[in-house]
Every structure is written in C-alpha cells, then in structure tokens.
Design an enzyme around this catalytic site. Structure first.
Site, PDB file in Angstrom:
ATOM      1  N   THR A   1       0.870  -1.182   0.000  1.00 24.05           N
ATOM      2  CA  THR A   1       0.000   0.000   0.000  1.00 24.05           C
ATOM      3  C   THR A   1       0.907   1.232   0.000  1.00 24.05           C
ATOM      4  O   THR A   1       1.021   1.927   1.018  1.00 24.05           O
ATOM      5  CB  THR A   1      -0.929   0.015   1.236  1.00 24.05           C
TER       6      THR A   1
ATOM      7  N   PHE B   1       2.996  -6.123  13.013  1.00 22.42           N
ATOM      8  CA  PHE B   1       3.898  -5.196  13.706  1.00 22.42           C
ATOM      9  C   PHE B   1       5.337  -5.687  13.576  1.00 22.42           C
ATOM     10  O   PHE B   1       6.118  -5.622  14.518  1.00 22.42           O
ATOM     11  CB  PHE B   1       3.483  -5.066  15.183  1.00 22.42           C
ATOM     12  N   LEU B   2       5.658  -6.242  12.407  1.00 22.47           N
ATOM     13  CA  LEU B   2       6.986  -6.822  12.190  1.00 22.47           C
ATOM     14  C   LEU B   2       7.981  -5.742  11.812  1.00 22.47           C
ATOM     15  O   LEU B   2       7.693  -4.900  10.971  1.00 22.47           O
ATOM     16  CB  LEU B   2       6.934  -7.857  11.055  1.00 22.47           C
ATOM     17  N   ARG B   3       9.163  -5.814  12.440  1.00 20.54           N
ATOM     18  CA  ARG B   3      10.227  -4.890  12.036  1.00 20.54           C
ATOM     19  C   ARG B   3      11.136  -5.601  11.054  1.00 20.54           C
ATOM     20  O   ARG B   3      11.475  -6.775  11.264  1.00 20.54           O
ATOM     21  CB  ARG B   3      11.080  -4.492  13.253  1.00 20.54           C
ATOM     22  N   GLU B   4      11.552  -4.902  10.013  1.00 17.65           N
ATOM     23  CA  GLU B   4      12.516  -5.507   9.092  1.00 17.65           C
ATOM     24  C   GLU B   4      13.763  -5.873   9.873  1.00 17.65           C
ATOM     25  O   GLU B   4      14.187  -5.135  10.757  1.00 17.65           O
ATOM     26  CB  GLU B   4      12.879  -4.528   7.971  1.00 17.65           C
TER      27      GLU B   4
ATOM     28  N   GLY C   1      13.583   6.192   8.713  1.00 14.37           N
ATOM     29  CA  GLY C   1      13.339   5.912   7.295  1.00 14.37           C
ATOM     30  C   GLY C   1      12.583   4.609   7.160  1.00 14.37           C
ATOM     31  O   GLY C   1      11.852   4.206   8.067  1.00 14.37           O
TER      32      GLY C   1
ATOM     33  N   CYS D   1       7.848   2.097   6.112  1.00 15.05           N
ATOM     34  CA  CYS D   1       6.620   2.192   6.909  1.00 15.05           C
ATOM     35  C   CYS D   1       6.387   3.559   7.558  1.00 15.05           C
ATOM     36  O   CYS D   1       5.386   4.215   7.250  1.00 15.05           O
ATOM     37  CB  CYS D   1       6.630   1.122   7.986  1.00 15.05           C
TER      38      CYS D   1
ATOM     39  N   LYS E   1      18.292   1.006   8.253  1.00 12.03           N
ATOM     40  CA  LYS E   1      18.576   0.388   9.544  1.00 12.03           C
ATOM     41  C   LYS E   1      19.378  -0.877   9.281  1.00 12.03           C
ATOM     42  O   LYS E   1      19.463  -1.312   8.127  1.00 12.03           O
ATOM     43  CB  LYS E   1      17.289   0.095  10.315  1.00 12.03           C
TER      44      LYS E   1
ATOM     45  N   ARG F   1      14.796   2.147   1.198  1.00 10.99           N
ATOM     46  CA  ARG F   1      13.666   3.068   1.092  1.00 10.99           C
ATOM     47  C   ARG F   1      13.671   4.128   2.188  1.00 10.99           C
ATOM     48  O   ARG F   1      13.762   3.822   3.358  1.00 10.99           O
ATOM     49  CB  ARG F   1      12.349   2.287   1.112  1.00 10.99           C
TER      50      ARG F   1
END
Ligand code: UGA
Length: 434
Positions: free
Chosen positions: A86, A152-155, A260, A263, A324, A331
């Site tokens: 999205t 709620f997943l963090r890369e 950054g 999200c 990160k 991105r």
C-alpha cells in the site's frame, strides 16, 4: 488450518512461512511469475535474517507452497491474508489501495465456501468496509467475513517479532471471525502473546496510530538531542532518565539521522491524509513529518561544519547506507539525501554496507562502493557511521587510519565520546559533548 497468503513480499513471505511453521498449510500467491519461480527454486527474493531456512524447512515439509494461481489457493483455504503493498499514492500522501482492491475483486470470484478475508497490509481506517462492499457486489450470499489483523513486524527482526509479538490485534465485526483468528494464533498466545480484539475499524487505526506514535517518539528525541548539543547535556542520559518512567518506556528513544524505511514515512503521511478526509487536524503527526524531513538536512549541514565548511574534494566515507541494520532496504534512508547532497558539492564518497552495493548511487560519478571497511576508510577525511550494523560497533580506528587521520561522525552514538577523546580521535556524535 488452510491458509492463503496473497503477496509474496516482505509481510506475505514472513507471515506465510511463520504460519506454516506453526503447522498450518499455506499457499503463498503472487502474480509475479519470476518471483514464484525463484521461491520454487529455493531462492529468496528479499533479505531477512532466518527467512531462507524457515522457508526451506516448511517448503520441504509440504506445508508451504508457492503459486501464481489465485483460484487454486483461494479455493483450498479457509483464511485468506491480503499482504500486498500500500505505497504512497500522490502528493497528499494517501495510501494507494489499488493493489488491495484488485486482489479483492479477483479473489471474490473464487469464493466457493465460507472464507475469512484478512487485511495484513497496512490499510486506512474504513478500508475493510470498502472491501466488504466489493465482495458483496459479486456474491449474493454472505459467504465471508472481512477482518483486520495488522502486522507489527520490524525488518531485520521480523521472524522474532512474529513468534514473540507484544500483542496480536484482531479487528472483526463478528464473533466467529474473532474466534477463528484467535485459534490460529493460539500457539503464540500460549507462549505469552497478548490477544486483543476490537472492531475492524479499530484494528485498522491501531496500526497507523502505533507507527505514528513510534515515529513521534523518535523525532521527539532527535529534537531533544539538538537542545542537548546546545546545553551540554548528554542525550543518552535523557533517554534513560525519561525511559525509566514506565508511562514513557525506554524503547524507540534512540537518536539517529532521521527515521526511514517503508513504513514510518509512508504511514505518517497516509494518516494525516485520513485526518483530512475525516476533517480532523492531526497536527502532531504533521509536525513529526516535517521534523523528520528537516533532520536529514540538519545532519548534512553538520557534516559541512565538521569539515570546516569545506566539502569540495573532501573524501567522505559512509559506513552503512540502509535505513537500519540487518536489511538491504534503502527506502527513505537518510543516506539517499545525504550522499547526493555532499556529492553535488564536490565531495568524493566511499561507502560500505554489509548488504552490498546500491543501485541508487550507481549514477553518481564520485560515489564508490567498497568491498570492506578497510578499503572504505583508506585515505579519507571523514568517516560517517550512518547505520548501526554490528560490524561497526567495535572498530579499531587506529588501524583504520594508518595512512591518513580522519574525523569521525557517529550518527548512531555507538562509541563513548570520552574514550574516543582519550585515544585522540576527532570524534563527533549526536546530542553529546564531543
Ligand atoms: C516499523 C515498526 O517498528 C513495525 O512495528 C511495523 O510493523 C513496521 O514499521 C511496518 O509498519 O511494517 P521498520 O520500518 O521495519 O518497522 O523499522 P524500525 O525498527 O521501526 O525502524 C524505523 C526507523 O526508525 C529506522 O530508520 C530506525 O533507524 C529508526 N529508529 C528506530 C530510530 O531512529 N530510533 C529508534 O529508537 C528506533
């Protein structure tokens, strides 16, 4: 349970393989044939620690399958997760729901028995209502429920976040759907995850409010760090001092270049757009967006100052360029503004990132990717620690600057200013006395 996950991107692949690992049968669908072929040939299209092994394990057990055939996957599933992108759609920053609606229109053709359709993609509040309308147009009987189950997943930490979530949020307008989703997540709930159910719109808004709140925490500390620099206060002490108050909490108070990723920047903008749509002024989030945009420029100006306003022909090294660590994702990384800005002003840039060379810089004449830290730091004027990868946390600077002394700008506060000073380094960090 039989599950269909639509979208073999970041969220879909992580969630699909984790659901399979919990013993479910998962069809992972994507219209991109090349991607599906890769996955069926043991290749993973994204960079996420642990994901390859998890996919291999569940693929070999037969619980995880990849296909382009949506009909097959929908017909053979009870729960369908929509995990398509999205992105930001226009200048106003609203979420582009094109892919979600397209998938919904298509899957509605294949509903042969009762299905629960779940949005895991981040979608603005009231999207579930629109999805329901689209499917109702195609089906006379109500053979489905539309539910919101935000991720709620963090890369970089996604598998761990899936397995040990702080909470599982389900937004459903019917008890049957809530019950079914609760039993899907039962293995995680038994291990201590909190299950929270609300109505569909509530869950949709929880996702945006969470990301906007976390972005606010970061920007707040970044601004406080500017004040620390002017007043001689150590920002790390302020983070600890306020974080010890349980009402505030200690996480997400780390200062840095600017938040950054795919999200926070996108979701904060989309939320203010939703505010406008519903005639609600979300002024706090608007200022967070502005503050974060200014931050990238602010820190680049600081680089100029460290180099005594002489950037032309200076050699600058970036250690880490991703937004990160533990991801190859560029991105909205602040390096995307900083590197071209310095390059335009005549600097020569070396960069090293453990996730490899970046196409984003390939057109810049004087920006060079280096294969390791030693090569990147050879004969340079300034080393910028931009991303806090583990391998940058205990560098032997003396060894690195054998050939030429360089200045250090640590944008992640990885080193102690006092230790660095003792060793004679010209060291600068954020919100601390250097
Ligand atoms: C974020 C959220 O943390 C996830 O909960 C959410 O599921 C995800 O967005 C999403 O909506 O899909 P992510 O973008 O992967 O996850 O990364 P974060 O770890 O949250 O970091 C975002 C940015 O904030 C990075 O640039 C990071 O360097 C920065 N950050 C984070 C700070 O500057 N300080 C901090 O204390 C924490």
């Amino acid at each position: 349970m039989k599950i269909c996950v639509i979208g073999a991107g970041y969220v879909g692949l992580v969630s699909g393989s984790c659901f399979a690992d919990l013993g479910n049968f998962v069809w992972c669908v994507d219209k991109d044939k090349q991607k599906i072929d890769m996955l069926n040939n043991n290749q993973i299209p994204i960079f996420e620690p642990g994901l390859k092994d998890l996919i291999n394990k569940n693929y070999s057990s037969g619980r995880l399958k990849f296909t382009t055939n949506l009909n097959l996957a929908v017909k053979n599933s009870d729960i369908i997760f929509i995990c398509v992108g999205t992105p930001t759609s226009n200048k106003k920053g609203s979420a582009d729901l094109r892919y979600v609606y397209k998938v919904v229109a298509e899957l509605s053709l294949y509903i042969n028995k009762f299905k629960i359709i779940v949005t895991k993609s981040t979608v603005p509040v009231t999207t579930g209502d629109k999805i329901e309308k689209i499917i109702l147009k195609k089906k006379r009987k109500k053979l489905f429920e539309v539910v919101s189950n935000p991720e709620f997943l963090r890369e970089g930490e996604a598998i761990r976040d899936f397995r040990f979530p702080d909470r599982i949020v389900i937004g459903a307008n019917s008890k049957i759907a809530t019950k079914k989703l609760k039993s899907l997540y039962d293995p995680l709930i038994k291990k201590g995850a909190i299950f929270f159910s609300t109505n569909r719109r509530g869950a949709e808004l929880i996702k945006y409010a969470s990301n906007a709140f976390l972005a606010t925490k970061i920007s707040f500390m970044n601004e406080i760090s500017n004040l620390c620099e002017k007043t001689g206060v150590n920002v790390e002490d302020v983070s600890i001092g306020i974080g010890l108050d349980k009402r505030i909490g200690s996480r997400f108070l780390r200062v840095g270049p600017a938040y950054g990723g795919s999200c926070f920047p996108k979701d904060t903008k989309a939320l203010t757009f939703t505010g406008t749509l519903f005639k609600t002024d979300l002024s706090i989030i608007k200022s967070v967006i502005k503050s974060n945009e200014k931050r990238r420029i602010f820190l680049t100006e600081r680089v100029k100052k460290i180099l005594s306003n002489k950037i032309k022909n200076k050699k600058i090294t970036f250690l880490g360029v991703t937004f990160k660590p533990n991801t190859d994702d560029m991105r909205q990384s602040s390096s995307l503004l900083m590197i071209p800005y310095l390059h335009e002003r005549g600097a020569k840039i070396n960069y090293y990132d453990p996730s490899g060379e970046k196409k984003e810089f390939s057109r810049l004449k004087n920006v060079f990717f280096c294969n390791d830290i030693n090569e990147a730091c050879e004969k340079v004027d300034l080393v910028i620690i931009h991303t806090e990868w583990d391998e940058f946390k205990s560098l032997d600077f003396k060894k690195l600057y054998r050939k030429r002394k360089f200045k250090i700008y640590d944008m992640r506060n990885l080193y102690s200013p006092r230790d660095m000073k003792k060793q004679g380094f010209s060291y600068h960090s954020i919100g601390r006395q250097n």
